[in-house]
Scaffold this motif. Structure first.
Motif, mmCIF file in Angstrom:
data_model
loop_
_atom_site.group_PDB
_atom_site.id
_atom_site.type_symbol
_atom_site.label_atom_id
_atom_site.label_comp_id
_atom_site.label_asym_id
_atom_site.label_seq_id
_atom_site.Cartn_x
_atom_site.Cartn_y
_atom_site.Cartn_z
ATOM 1 N N ASP A 11 0.864 -1.183 0.000
ATOM 2 C CA ASP A 11 0.000 0.000 0.000
ATOM 3 C C ASP A 11 0.900 1.232 0.000
ATOM 4 O O ASP A 11 0.975 1.975 0.973
ATOM 5 C CB ASP A 11 -0.897 -0.054 1.247
ATOM 6 C CG ASP A 11 -1.972 1.015 1.272
ATOM 7 O OD1 ASP A 11 -2.173 1.689 0.237
ATOM 8 O OD2 ASP A 11 -2.606 1.167 2.323
ATOM 9 N N SER A 12 1.582 1.464 -1.125
ATOM 10 C CA SER A 12 2.669 2.448 -1.161
ATOM 11 C C SER A 12 2.202 3.874 -0.903
ATOM 12 O O SER A 12 2.950 4.688 -0.352
ATOM 13 C CB SER A 12 3.403 2.382 -2.500
ATOM 14 O OG SER A 12 2.499 2.586 -3.576
ATOM 15 N N HIS A 13 0.982 4.215 -1.294
ATOM 16 C CA HIS A 13 0.457 5.555 -1.048
ATOM 17 C C HIS A 13 -0.328 5.639 0.267
ATOM 18 O O HIS A 13 -0.784 6.721 0.645
ATOM 19 C CB HIS A 13 -0.454 5.984 -2.199
ATOM 20 C CG HIS A 13 0.263 6.237 -3.489
ATOM 21 N ND1 HIS A 13 0.859 5.232 -4.222
ATOM 22 C CD2 HIS A 13 0.473 7.387 -4.183
ATOM 23 C CE1 HIS A 13 1.404 5.748 -5.312
ATOM 24 N NE2 HIS A 13 1.181 7.040 -5.311
ATOM 25 N N LEU A 14 -0.507 4.511 0.916
ATOM 26 C CA LEU A 14 -1.301 4.377 2.143
ATOM 27 C C LEU A 14 -2.764 4.761 1.936
ATOM 28 O O LEU A 14 -3.468 5.085 2.893
ATOM 29 C CB LEU A 14 -0.699 5.192 3.296
ATOM 30 C CG LEU A 14 0.650 4.711 3.825
ATOM 31 C CD1 LEU A 14 1.014 5.466 5.093
ATOM 32 C CD2 LEU A 14 0.679 3.211 4.080
ATOM 33 N N HIS A 15 -3.235 4.684 0.705
ATOM 34 C CA HIS A 15 -4.655 4.969 0.468
ATOM 35 C C HIS A 15 -5.536 3.863 1.052
ATOM 36 O O HIS A 15 -6.672 4.120 1.459
ATOM 37 C CB HIS A 15 -4.927 5.133 -1.027
ATOM 38 C CG HIS A 15 -4.326 6.379 -1.614
ATOM 39 N ND1 HIS A 15 -4.319 7.574 -0.941
ATOM 40 C CD2 HIS A 15 -3.717 6.610 -2.813
ATOM 41 C CE1 HIS A 15 -3.738 8.502 -1.698
ATOM 42 N NE2 HIS A 15 -3.360 7.940 -2.827
ATOM 43 N N GLY A 16 -5.017 2.650 1.087
ATOM 44 C CA GLY A 16 -5.777 1.573 1.715
ATOM 45 C C GLY A 16 -5.932 1.792 3.209
ATOM 46 O O GLY A 16 -7.008 1.577 3.779
ATOM 47 N N LEU A 17 -4.849 2.221 3.860
ATOM 48 C CA LEU A 17 -4.907 2.497 5.288
ATOM 49 C C LEU A 17 -5.847 3.659 5.572
ATOM 50 O O LEU A 17 -6.660 3.605 6.510
ATOM 51 C CB LEU A 17 -3.500 2.801 5.817
ATOM 52 C CG LEU A 17 -3.388 3.213 7.283
ATOM 53 C CD1 LEU A 17 -4.037 2.189 8.199
ATOM 54 C CD2 LEU A 17 -1.926 3.418 7.659
#
Length: 324
Positions: free
Chosen positions: A73-79
């Motif tokens: 989740d490199s952009h942390l959009h999932g988090l």
């Protein structure tokens, strides 16, 4: 996220086996592939993701009970998607060297939702196996882990990207020595890693979340994790790649007498079933499918999962833990 990949689809199959009525959403960039996995599972839908977009490009009306990042989740959009909706979140791909953004994001919204940081080797199963073996000690002084990852069993494209990225970030290893966490580099980080058949492979003392997890959970003052990538013992015998981990513990028995144990954790089908199991156990615990749901805040596998139960589940899918 990454539900049609090796780790994600394997975890989904286990969850379907354990919880036949649990609805699943298989998310990936290739909708056709996600649909194939969803069709095999039953009671599952397939959705496309855009990891570079806030909200992941998902329809606003979609509703879920957790977000599982089986891909980075490199952009942390999932988090962020999980935190904004108060959903549990699990990730497995950050590693110790680049986990800081997840830690900061989780700390900033610590009351929003539970965040399970499981970027350990085999998603924390080595830590849990070591903790289960440590029960026979009165005091644990040293934990030495030596893993062999077969070069024909490094995982799919996403897992290979993770391995290359983490290797490029640092060649230093994190150890606990005399109670202090410290970095080792150069020749000090170059080690010989014993395979299950006694063959020694050139390896590296690595920086992995297993080191602080094991050190802080067991109280051991000396902890390291060594990794070699090459042919496992099973492949040298002409068989398929296996997963091999040597767990070496030293300390004292409850009586005070010196005690040292050495065990091999082996799965004949390689790391993939164990990685999938680690994810599935984490999801099960986050959602409260066994026991109470996890509370808000940052968590690691050993903080949420019972080592004895984890070992029982490992054995059930074909792993063995035997004295070396």
């Amino acid at each position: 996220m990454g539900g049609s990949g090796q780790a994600g689809s394997g975890a989904a199959r286990l969850l379907r086996e354990w919880h036949p009525d649990l609805p699943l959403a298989i998310a990936g960039r290739d909708l056709g592939r996600a649909r194939r996995v969803a069709g095999e599972l039953g009671d599952a839908t397939a959705v496309t993701l855009d990891l570079e977009r806030p909200g992941l490009g998902l329809p606003a009306e979609n509703a879920y009970s957790a977000v599982v990042a089986a891909v980075r989740d490199s952009h942390l959009h999932g988090l962020r998607y999980a935190q904004e909706r108060g959903l549990p979140y699990l990730s497995i791909s950050s590693g110790l060297a680049d986990i800081a953004p997840e830690v900061v994001a989780g700390a900033q919204r610590a009351t929003a939702a539970p965040v399970l940081l499981a970027s350990h080797y085999l998603v924390g199963l080595v830590v849990l196996a070591a903790m289960d073996l440590a029960r026979e000690f009165g005091r644990l002084d040293a934990v030495r882990i030596a893993a062999v990852l077969d070069d024909q069993d490094a995982g799919g494209p996403a897992a290979l990207d993770d391995l290359e990225r983490l290797s490029a970030i640092t060649s230093a290893g994190l150890v606990r020595r005399g109670g202090a966490f410290t970095w080792v580099t150069g020749a000090e980080a170059e080690v010989s890693v014993p395979s299950a058949d006694g063959v020694a492979l050139p390896g590296q003392r690595v920086a992995t979340l297993d080191v602080p997890s094991l050190a802080l959970a067991t109280g051991a003052n000396d902890v390291h994790f060594d990794l070699a990538v090459g042919a496992t013992a099973s492949r040298r015998r002409g068989g398929p790649p296996s997963a091999e981990v040597l767990i070496d513990l030293a300390g004292t028995a409850p009586s005070g007498a010196p005690l040292r144990t050495r065990h091999h954790l082996v799965h004949p089908d390689g790391q993939r079933p164990l990685t999938a199991l680690g994810i599935a156990l984490g999801v099960e615990r986050l959602l409260g499918l066994t026991g109470e749901p996890a509370g808000p805040g940052l968590h690691t596998p050993e903080a949420l999962l019972d080592p004895a139960v984890a070992v029982e589940r490992m054995t059930a899918i074909g792993a063995t833990i035997t004295a070396a």
